[in-house]
Design a protein around this motif. Sequence first.
Motif, PDB file in Angstrom:
ATOM      1  N   MET B   1      -3.169   5.678  -8.869  1.00 53.56           N
ATOM      2  CA  MET B   1      -3.241   4.500  -7.993  1.00 53.56           C
ATOM      3  C   MET B   1      -2.360   4.692  -6.760  1.00 53.56           C
ATOM      4  SD  MET B   1      -2.268   0.575  -8.843  1.00 53.56           S
ATOM      5  CE  MET B   1      -3.683  -0.482  -8.780  1.00 53.56           C
ATOM      6  N   LEU B   2      -2.988   4.589  -5.579  1.00 49.39           N
ATOM      7  CA  LEU B   2      -2.266   4.822  -4.333  1.00 49.39           C
ATOM      8  C   LEU B   2      -1.889   3.470  -3.721  1.00 49.39           C
ATOM      9  CD1 LEU B   2      -1.556   7.383  -2.676  1.00 49.39           C
ATOM     10  CD2 LEU B   2      -3.620   6.929  -1.327  1.00 49.39           C
ATOM     11  N   VAL B   3      -0.580   3.296  -3.475  1.00 46.62           N
ATOM     12  CA  VAL B   3      -0.116   2.015  -2.933  1.00 46.62           C
ATOM     13  C   VAL B   3       0.433   2.211  -1.520  1.00 46.62           C
ATOM     14  CG1 VAL B   3       1.659   0.228  -3.157  1.00 46.62           C
ATOM     15  CG2 VAL B   3       0.303   0.872  -5.147  1.00 46.62           C
ATOM     16  N   LEU B   4       0.055   1.277  -0.632  1.00 41.83           N
ATOM     17  CA  LEU B   4       0.641   1.201   0.704  1.00 41.83           C
ATOM     18  C   LEU B   4       1.631   0.044   0.682  1.00 41.83           C
ATOM     19  CD1 LEU B   4       0.759   1.567   3.858  1.00 41.83           C
ATOM     20  CD2 LEU B   4      -1.186  -0.005   3.962  1.00 41.83           C
ATOM     21  N   ALA B   5       2.883   0.320   1.069  1.00 45.58           N
ATOM     22  CA  ALA B   5       3.897  -0.740   1.050  1.00 45.58           C
ATOM     23  C   ALA B   5       4.563  -0.832   2.416  1.00 45.58           C
ATOM     24  CB  ALA B   5       4.944  -0.442  -0.021  1.00 45.58           C
ATOM     25  N   PHE B   6       4.923  -2.046   2.807  1.00 43.14           N
ATOM     26  CA  PHE B   6       5.691  -2.193   4.053  1.00 43.14           C
ATOM     27  C   PHE B   6       6.542  -3.447   4.040  1.00 43.14           C
ATOM     28  CE2 PHE B   6       2.463  -5.121   5.604  1.00 43.14           C
ATOM     29  CZ  PHE B   6       1.259  -4.572   5.190  1.00 43.14           C
ATOM     30  N   ASP B   7       7.511  -3.461   4.945  1.00 43.70           N
ATOM     31  CA  ASP B   7       8.391  -4.620   5.091  1.00 43.70           C
ATOM     32  C   ASP B   7       8.710  -4.810   6.564  1.00 43.70           C
ATOM     33  OD1 ASP B   7      10.541  -6.375   3.247  1.00 43.70           O
ATOM     34  OD2 ASP B   7      11.221  -5.962   5.287  1.00 43.70           O
ATOM     35  N   THR B   8       8.599  -6.062   7.022  1.00 46.24           N
ATOM     36  CA  THR B   8       8.895  -6.390   8.419  1.00 46.24           C
ATOM     37  C   THR B   8       9.834  -7.595   8.486  1.00 46.24           C
ATOM     38  OG1 THR B   8       6.909  -7.749   8.466  1.00 46.24           O
ATOM     39  CG2 THR B   8       6.692  -5.527   9.327  1.00 46.24           C
ATOM     40  N   SER B   9      10.596  -7.802   7.417  1.00 47.68           N
ATOM     41  CA  SER B   9      11.441  -9.006   7.369  1.00 47.68           C
ATOM     42  C   SER B   9      12.683  -8.863   8.228  1.00 47.68           C
ATOM     43  CB  SER B   9      11.840  -9.298   5.922  1.00 47.68           C
ATOM     44  OG  SER B   9      12.633  -8.240   5.406  1.00 47.68           O
ATOM     45  N   MET B  10      13.030  -7.626   8.559  1.00 48.03           N
ATOM     46  CA  MET B  10      14.245  -7.383   9.331  1.00 48.03           C
ATOM     47  C   MET B  10      13.938  -6.503  10.541  1.00 48.03           C
ATOM     48  SD  MET B  10      16.947  -7.324   6.267  1.00 48.03           S
ATOM     49  CE  MET B  10      16.350  -8.249   4.856  1.00 48.03           C
ATOM     50  N   PRO B  11      14.950  -6.116  11.338  1.00 43.11           N
ATOM     51  CA  PRO B  11      14.614  -5.388  12.570  1.00 43.11           C
ATOM     52  C   PRO B  11      13.894  -4.066  12.334  1.00 43.11           C
ATOM     53  CG  PRO B  11      16.875  -6.177  12.638  1.00 43.11           C
ATOM     54  CD  PRO B  11      16.378  -6.437  11.261  1.00 43.11           C
ATOM     55  N   PHE B  12      13.969  -3.525  11.150  1.00 44.83           N
ATOM     56  CA  PHE B  12      13.263  -2.282  10.869  1.00 44.83           C
ATOM     57  C   PHE B  12      11.845  -2.553  10.400  1.00 44.83           C
ATOM     58  CE2 PHE B  12      17.345  -0.335  11.132  1.00 44.83           C
ATOM     59  CZ  PHE B  12      17.066   0.963  11.532  1.00 44.83           C
ATOM     60  N   CYS B  13      10.946  -1.726  10.917  1.00 44.09           N
ATOM     61  CA  CYS B  13       9.565  -1.747  10.472  1.00 44.09           C
ATOM     62  C   CYS B  13       9.475  -0.539   9.540  1.00 44.09           C
ATOM     63  CB  CYS B  13       8.684  -1.563  11.700  1.00 44.09           C
ATOM     64  SG  CYS B  13       6.970  -1.858  11.422  1.00 44.09           S
ATOM     65  N   THR B  14       9.224  -0.773   8.256  1.00 49.94           N
ATOM     66  CA  THR B  14       9.277   0.321   7.286  1.00 49.94           C
ATOM     67  C   THR B  14       7.990   0.378   6.474  1.00 49.94           C
ATOM     68  OG1 THR B  14      10.472   1.152   5.335  1.00 49.94           O
ATOM     69  CG2 THR B  14      10.694  -1.187   5.787  1.00 49.94           C
ATOM     70  N   VAL B  15       7.460   1.594   6.323  1.00 48.59           N
ATOM     71  CA  VAL B  15       6.143   1.807   5.707  1.00 48.59           C
ATOM     72  C   VAL B  15       6.231   2.960   4.711  1.00 48.59           C
ATOM     73  CG1 VAL B  15       3.745   2.446   6.188  1.00 48.59           C
ATOM     74  CG2 VAL B  15       5.013   1.099   7.849  1.00 48.59           C
ATOM     75  N   ALA B  16       5.601   2.813   3.542  1.00 49.58           N
ATOM     76  CA  ALA B  16       5.574   3.908   2.564  1.00 49.58           C
ATOM     77  C   ALA B  16       4.217   3.970   1.883  1.00 49.58           C
ATOM     78  CB  ALA B  16       6.668   3.723   1.511  1.00 49.58           C
ATOM     79  N   VAL B  17       3.842   5.167   1.472  1.00 49.91           N
ATOM     80  CA  VAL B  17       2.624   5.361   0.686  1.00 49.91           C
ATOM     81  C   VAL B  17       2.987   6.242  -0.501  1.00 49.91           C
ATOM     82  CG1 VAL B  17       0.300   6.374   0.643  1.00 49.91           C
ATOM     83  CG2 VAL B  17       1.090   5.158   2.677  1.00 49.91           C
ATOM     84  N   GLY B  18       2.478   5.907  -1.677  1.00 51.94           N
ATOM     85  CA  GLY B  18       2.780   6.759  -2.820  1.00 51.94           C
ATOM     86  C   GLY B  18       2.059   6.345  -4.086  1.00 51.94           C
ATOM     87  N   ARG B  19       2.248   7.196  -5.098  1.00 53.06           N
ATOM     88  CA  ARG B  19       1.759   6.890  -6.429  1.00 53.06           C
ATOM     89  C   ARG B  19       2.961   6.545  -7.281  1.00 53.06           C
ATOM     90  NH1 ARG B  19      -1.752  10.922  -4.732  1.00 53.06           N
ATOM     91  NH2 ARG B  19      -3.846  10.061  -4.571  1.00 53.06           N
ATOM     92  N   LYS B  20       2.707   6.037  -8.474  1.00 54.95           N
ATOM     93  CA  LYS B  20       3.794   5.660  -9.374  1.00 54.95           C
ATOM     94  C   LYS B  20       4.775   6.834  -9.539  1.00 54.95           C
ATOM     95  CE  LYS B  20       5.908   3.479 -12.777  1.00 54.95           C
ATOM     96  NZ  LYS B  20       6.723   2.294 -12.553  1.00 54.95           N
ATOM     97  N   GLY B  21       6.028   6.609  -9.171  1.00 53.97           N
ATOM     98  CA  GLY B  21       7.042   7.644  -9.320  1.00 53.97           C
ATOM     99  C   GLY B  21       6.913   8.826  -8.373  1.00 53.97           C
ATOM    100  N   ALA B  22       5.960   8.757  -7.429  1.00 55.06           N
ATOM    101  CA  ALA B  22       5.775   9.886  -6.517  1.00 55.06           C
ATOM    102  C   ALA B  22       5.520   9.374  -5.109  1.00 55.06           C
ATOM    103  CB  ALA B  22       4.606  10.756  -6.986  1.00 55.06           C
TER     104      ALA B  22
END
Lengths: 357, 246
Positions: B1-22
Amino acid sequence: MGEMLILGIETSCDETAAAVVADGKRILSNVVASQVEWHRKFSGVVPEIASRKHVELIGPVIEEALLEANVTLDDIDAIAVTRGPGLVGALLVGLGVAKGLAYATKLPLICVNHIEAHILANFLEHPKLKPPLIALVVSGGHTALVYMKDFGKYEVLGETLDDAAGEAFDKVAKFLGLGYPGGPIVDELAAKGDSEAINFPRAMIKTKNYDFSLSGLKTAVLNYVSQQRDKGKEIDIPDLCASFQAAVIDVQIYKTLRAVREKDVNKVVLAGGVAANKSLRERLKNEMNRQGKELFYPSHSLCTDNAAMIACAGYYRVHRSCLPPAIGGRQTGEFKEERVCPLDANAEPNLSLIDEV
Amino acid sequence: MLVLAFDTSMPFCTVAVGRKGALLGERSIYAPQGHMQKLLPLIDLLLSDIGCDIKDIDAVAVGLGPGSFTGLRIGVSIAKGLAQGLNRPIVGVSSLDALVKPFSSHGGLICAVVDAKRKEVYSRFYRFSNQNIQHLTDHEALSPEKLCDKLNEMNLSIPNKAEGSNEVILVGDALKLYISLFQEKIKGAEFASPDFYYPKASNIMDLAFDRLESGECDNYLTLVPIYARLSIAEEVWEKTIGPRAK
Ligand SMILES: [Zn+2]
């Protein structure tokens, strides 16, 4: 070639809206979730509350628009969204959802000017309508007199220097304790009153430009009320509403007719929530008919903020830039690159109509 | 399962993609006021870096805040559009949970503290047991002074402290403003280094996998940010007109 289906999304003020429109003229669905109940106790739109409500309502509203149109995202050919003008926090919600949807589905995203969309609502309602024409855009957020030379070719002749028309109605209604939103309430009360009872100023009616100003009139109403109260006289609310409304409308009609003469056109369209005002419609219609000219206005649900007009504006925006003129199908190659919003598109709270040409 | 995650709650725009534990990739940029313009290009760049297409994504995870109201709405709106467009699950994760996630081997109390402007902080208290996150309080906005009192009280009342971890760890960008106050007022306080002042998308992703594994997810129709505060208009209403209206 099949019809071109556009999903429109609108969140520029306090209505969360989505619609599906075919070929810029056939409305398959037009869903509007009004937030008026949440803003009523503040007697005006609270931007932070509007933004929060848009986040809550946007998903269900889009879903409803697709269901009602009996289509899925697979059937949609493009997504159109309001980029501005409007409340920045509110605009960001619709634009964010639209960008996410477009990126995930790989559909073209078309960014639309809200004022242009209000004007084009008339073309949804009256498919045979053709520019050139003069458009009077009056709503809670805007007052503008626009010369539409052709599709996509606009000249903003004048704007309000302070309050928008709808805003002035809201403020006067709030001051008189009549309720919110003020436009329809004042319109209804005015119908029972004498518009010549009180002589309020017709601001800027003599100026050579096409700009409007309503803050002086608002102050005149407040002064009149406190003077009457000081004298212990009762205030006739219908007369007051009728006189105030006439002062607003007189200037709008006068300047609209002057623009019609100067630009030598024979059509006027009304747009925006205040275009639903009965007195404005009737008086302008009579004046135009007397000169053998025509007035157009959309039905009530297309006057106030809605997404069908956004989808329609999106259609005209791609349509006029495409060769050959007839478009359909799903290939993005049929869209001119510059008409498709880039991934880094941002909301433009002060977007002007000129930028769209 | 491939997950796209991001957060924009603070001044940083942060993005990640990965599988469980990887984790396959993560990108963060400093972009205050710029989330609407930066988030999707950043996602696009990361996906092409790792040779994936957005259509390959099986779930979208987003930081719900608390934090900048505008930033939150941009992240949540884009996440909703992506989830609906992909027809995939959406998972909302507390940005404060993501902030404390790197400290999951600490046995004692952990406190997330984020600058909430208006002389307040957004905060939430945690403990980890066997690396699993436990919430001791809900998200709230309060003055840094009140936070100190609350934290001291909480720290005294927690029984069975793991050995060697009497300290409270404070994590978040509010340390930039209030670290000397916290040093003075909070007993046994330890402070996370500036590397941990902002949540990372990879931590949002880890927490999202925990929820997805237990069969939980959110609905793009109903998901909303965690504001932890009323709008100013409502606050004024509650303080002035509200009590009379009731
Ligand atoms: Zn409008």
